[in-house]
Design a protein around this motif. Structure first.
Motif, PDB file in Angstrom:
ATOM      1  N   VAL A   1       5.146  12.283  -3.367  1.00 14.42           N
ATOM      2  CA  VAL A   1       3.880  11.984  -2.714  1.00 14.42           C
ATOM      3  C   VAL A   1       4.216  11.383  -1.357  1.00 14.42           C
ATOM      4  O   VAL A   1       5.021  10.462  -1.261  1.00 14.42           O
ATOM      5  CB  VAL A   1       3.035  10.993  -3.543  1.00 14.42           C
ATOM      6  CG1 VAL A   1       1.775  10.596  -2.796  1.00 14.42           C
ATOM      7  CG2 VAL A   1       2.697  11.588  -4.900  1.00 14.42           C
ATOM      8  N   PHE A   2       3.624  11.927  -0.314  1.00 15.23           N
ATOM      9  CA  PHE A   2       3.884  11.450   1.040  1.00 15.23           C
ATOM     10  C   PHE A   2       2.733  10.600   1.540  1.00 15.23           C
ATOM     11  O   PHE A   2       1.564  10.882   1.260  1.00 15.23           O
ATOM     12  CB  PHE A   2       4.069  12.634   2.004  1.00 15.23           C
ATOM     13  CG  PHE A   2       5.321  13.415   1.749  1.00 15.23           C
ATOM     14  CD1 PHE A   2       6.518  13.042   2.326  1.00 15.23           C
ATOM     15  CD2 PHE A   2       5.301  14.535   0.930  1.00 15.23           C
ATOM     16  CE1 PHE A   2       7.680  13.773   2.097  1.00 15.23           C
ATOM     17  CE2 PHE A   2       6.451  15.267   0.692  1.00 15.23           C
ATOM     18  CZ  PHE A   2       7.641  14.877   1.278  1.00 15.23           C
ATOM     19  N   PHE A   3       3.053   9.594   2.316  1.00 16.37           N
ATOM     20  CA  PHE A   3       2.064   8.762   2.988  1.00 16.37           C
ATOM     21  C   PHE A   3       1.563   9.543   4.202  1.00 16.37           C
ATOM     22  O   PHE A   3       2.312  10.338   4.773  1.00 16.37           O
ATOM     23  CB  PHE A   3       2.741   7.454   3.424  1.00 16.37           C
ATOM     24  CG  PHE A   3       1.793   6.329   3.654  1.00 16.37           C
ATOM     25  CD1 PHE A   3       1.134   5.735   2.590  1.00 16.37           C
ATOM     26  CD2 PHE A   3       1.569   5.840   4.924  1.00 16.37           C
ATOM     27  CE1 PHE A   3       0.269   4.671   2.785  1.00 16.37           C
ATOM     28  CE2 PHE A   3       0.713   4.789   5.133  1.00 16.37           C
ATOM     29  CZ  PHE A   3       0.055   4.204   4.068  1.00 16.37           C
ATOM     30  N   PRO A   4       0.314   9.363   4.628  1.00 22.14           N
ATOM     31  CA  PRO A   4      -0.172  10.097   5.805  1.00 22.14           C
ATOM     32  C   PRO A   4       0.747   9.911   7.008  1.00 22.14           C
ATOM     33  O   PRO A   4       1.124   8.797   7.352  1.00 22.14           O
ATOM     34  CB  PRO A   4      -1.550   9.462   6.059  1.00 22.14           C
ATOM     35  CG  PRO A   4      -1.992   9.004   4.705  1.00 22.14           C
ATOM     36  CD  PRO A   4      -0.730   8.521   4.031  1.00 22.14           C
ATOM     37  N   GLY A   5       1.123  11.032   7.603  1.00 25.65           N
ATOM     38  CA  GLY A   5       2.006  11.020   8.765  1.00 25.65           C
ATOM     39  C   GLY A   5       3.482  11.033   8.431  1.00 25.65           C
ATOM     40  O   GLY A   5       4.323  11.239   9.315  1.00 25.65           O
ATOM     41  N   GLU A   6       3.825  10.847   7.170  1.00 25.76           N
ATOM     42  CA  GLU A   6       5.237  10.760   6.795  1.00 25.76           C
ATOM     43  C   GLU A   6       5.961  12.098   6.951  1.00 25.76           C
ATOM     44  O   GLU A   6       7.105  12.138   7.412  1.00 25.76           O
ATOM     45  CB  GLU A   6       5.363  10.253   5.359  1.00 25.76           C
ATOM     46  CG  GLU A   6       6.766   9.904   4.970  1.00 25.76           C
ATOM     47  CD  GLU A   6       6.846   9.222   3.611  1.00 25.76           C
ATOM     48  OE1 GLU A   6       7.938   8.729   3.306  1.00 25.76           O
ATOM     49  OE2 GLU A   6       5.849   9.190   2.859  1.00 25.76           O
TER      50      GLU A   6
ATOM     51  N   GLY B   1       4.337   5.953  -4.809  1.00 27.55           N
ATOM     52  CA  GLY B   1       4.754   5.779  -6.195  1.00 27.55           C
ATOM     53  C   GLY B   1       3.700   6.176  -7.202  1.00 27.55           C
ATOM     54  O   GLY B   1       3.882   5.986  -8.406  1.00 27.55           O
ATOM     55  N   SER B   2       2.584   6.753  -6.721  1.00 30.05           N
ATOM     56  CA  SER B   2       1.513   7.123  -7.640  1.00 30.05           C
ATOM     57  C   SER B   2       1.920   8.306  -8.520  1.00 30.05           C
ATOM     58  O   SER B   2       2.875   9.024  -8.232  1.00 30.05           O
ATOM     59  CB  SER B   2       0.234   7.447  -6.864  1.00 30.05           C
ATOM     60  OG  SER B   2       0.431   8.531  -5.996  1.00 30.05           O
TER      61      SER B   2
ATOM     62  N   LEU C   1       0.837  -1.201   0.000  1.00 30.70           N
ATOM     63  CA  LEU C   1       0.000   0.000   0.000  1.00 30.70           C
ATOM     64  C   LEU C   1       0.873   1.252   0.000  1.00 30.70           C
ATOM     65  O   LEU C   1       0.629   2.194  -0.764  1.00 30.70           O
ATOM     66  CB  LEU C   1      -0.923  -0.002   1.217  1.00 30.70           C
ATOM     67  CG  LEU C   1      -1.752   1.257   1.439  1.00 30.70           C
ATOM     68  CD1 LEU C   1      -2.692   1.511   0.269  1.00 30.70           C
ATOM     69  CD2 LEU C   1      -2.521   1.155   2.751  1.00 30.70           C
ATOM     70  N   TYR C   2       1.897   1.272   0.858  1.00 29.82           N
ATOM     71  CA  TYR C   2       2.796   2.418   0.922  1.00 29.82           C
ATOM     72  C   TYR C   2       3.437   2.684  -0.433  1.00 29.82           C
ATOM     73  O   TYR C   2       3.447   3.822  -0.922  1.00 29.82           O
ATOM     74  CB  TYR C   2       3.877   2.170   1.993  1.00 29.82           C
ATOM     75  CG  TYR C   2       4.922   3.254   2.030  1.00 29.82           C
ATOM     76  CD1 TYR C   2       4.679   4.454   2.686  1.00 29.82           C
ATOM     77  CD2 TYR C   2       6.159   3.080   1.406  1.00 29.82           C
ATOM     78  CE1 TYR C   2       5.638   5.453   2.717  1.00 29.82           C
ATOM     79  CE2 TYR C   2       7.119   4.073   1.441  1.00 29.82           C
ATOM     80  CZ  TYR C   2       6.855   5.261   2.091  1.00 29.82           C
ATOM     81  OH  TYR C   2       7.797   6.248   2.106  1.00 29.82           O
ATOM     82  N   GLN C   3       3.969   1.636  -1.058  1.00 30.19           N
ATOM     83  CA  GLN C   3       4.617   1.788  -2.364  1.00 30.19           C
ATOM     84  C   GLN C   3       3.637   2.310  -3.411  1.00 30.19           C
ATOM     85  O   GLN C   3       4.002   3.135  -4.260  1.00 30.19           O
ATOM     86  CB  GLN C   3       5.249   0.473  -2.816  1.00 30.19           C
ATOM     87  CG  GLN C   3       6.355  -0.043  -1.910  1.00 30.19           C
ATOM     88  CD  GLN C   3       7.490   0.946  -1.709  1.00 30.19           C
ATOM     89  OE1 GLN C   3       7.828   1.737  -2.585  1.00 30.19           O
ATOM     90  NE2 GLN C   3       8.086   0.916  -0.532  1.00 30.19           N
ATOM     91  N   ARG C   4       2.394   1.841  -3.375  1.00 25.05           N
ATOM     92  CA  ARG C   4       1.385   2.324  -4.331  1.00 25.05           C
ATOM     93  C   ARG C   4       1.084   3.802  -4.128  1.00 25.05           C
ATOM     94  O   ARG C   4       0.932   4.558  -5.088  1.00 25.05           O
ATOM     95  CB  ARG C   4       0.075   1.528  -4.190  1.00 25.05           C
ATOM     96  CG  ARG C   4       0.128   0.090  -4.635  1.00 25.05           C
ATOM     97  CD  ARG C   4       0.107  -0.073  -6.144  1.00 25.05           C
ATOM     98  NE  ARG C   4      -0.929   0.642  -6.823  1.00 25.05           N
ATOM     99  CZ  ARG C   4      -2.051   0.119  -7.315  1.00 25.05           C
ATOM    100  NH1 ARG C   4      -2.274  -1.162  -7.192  1.00 25.05           N
ATOM    101  NH2 ARG C   4      -2.934   0.866  -7.936  1.00 25.05           N
ATOM    102  N   VAL C   5       0.994   4.216  -2.863  1.00 25.87           N
ATOM    103  CA  VAL C   5       0.673   5.625  -2.573  1.00 25.87           C
ATOM    104  C   VAL C   5       1.835   6.525  -2.973  1.00 25.87           C
ATOM    105  O   VAL C   5       1.657   7.475  -3.737  1.00 25.87           O
ATOM    106  CB  VAL C   5       0.312   5.818  -1.082  1.00 25.87           C
ATOM    107  CG1 VAL C   5       0.225   7.301  -0.728  1.00 25.87           C
ATOM    108  CG2 VAL C   5      -1.006   5.129  -0.765  1.00 25.87           C
TER     109      VAL C   5
END
Length: 94
Positions: A59-64, A49-50, A43-47
């Motif tokens: 693109v940052f993951f929530p909280g990153e 890497g979008s 999931l992280y890689q998909r977000v």
């Protein structure tokens, strides 16, 4: 607020007008812990890497962003402006 009316959460000049809901789960009640970690990594890689909009570097993951800020401040300290330092020093003298 919703549907585009939430303000920038990183702009301290006005309230973000947003509510939050948090839930904690124990994922290994539902699946093998290693499988859960693999799925979360996917999931992280998909977000992150979008496809990005023009002018967006990452693109940052929530909280990153907050995690990276914490790591930076742990290494280098919390940045304060001189007026804040002066006020803290006044309080420390009391």
């Amino acid at each position: 607020a919703f549907a585009g009316h939430v303000t920038n959460p990183y702009d301290p000049s006005r309230p973000a007008d947003v509510g939050l809901f948090l839930v904690a789960i124990k994922p290994d009640l539902f699946m093998d812990l290693e499988e859960f970690k693999e799925r979360m990594d996917y999931l992280y890689q998909r977000v992150v890497g979008s496809e990005r909009m023009a002018g967006v570097d990452r693109v940052f993951f929530p909280g990153e962003i907050e995690q990276l800020t914490q790591e930076e401040r742990t290494r280098n300290g919390i940045p304060y402006v001189e007026a804040e330092i002066e006020e803290l020093n006044k309080e420390a003298e009391l």
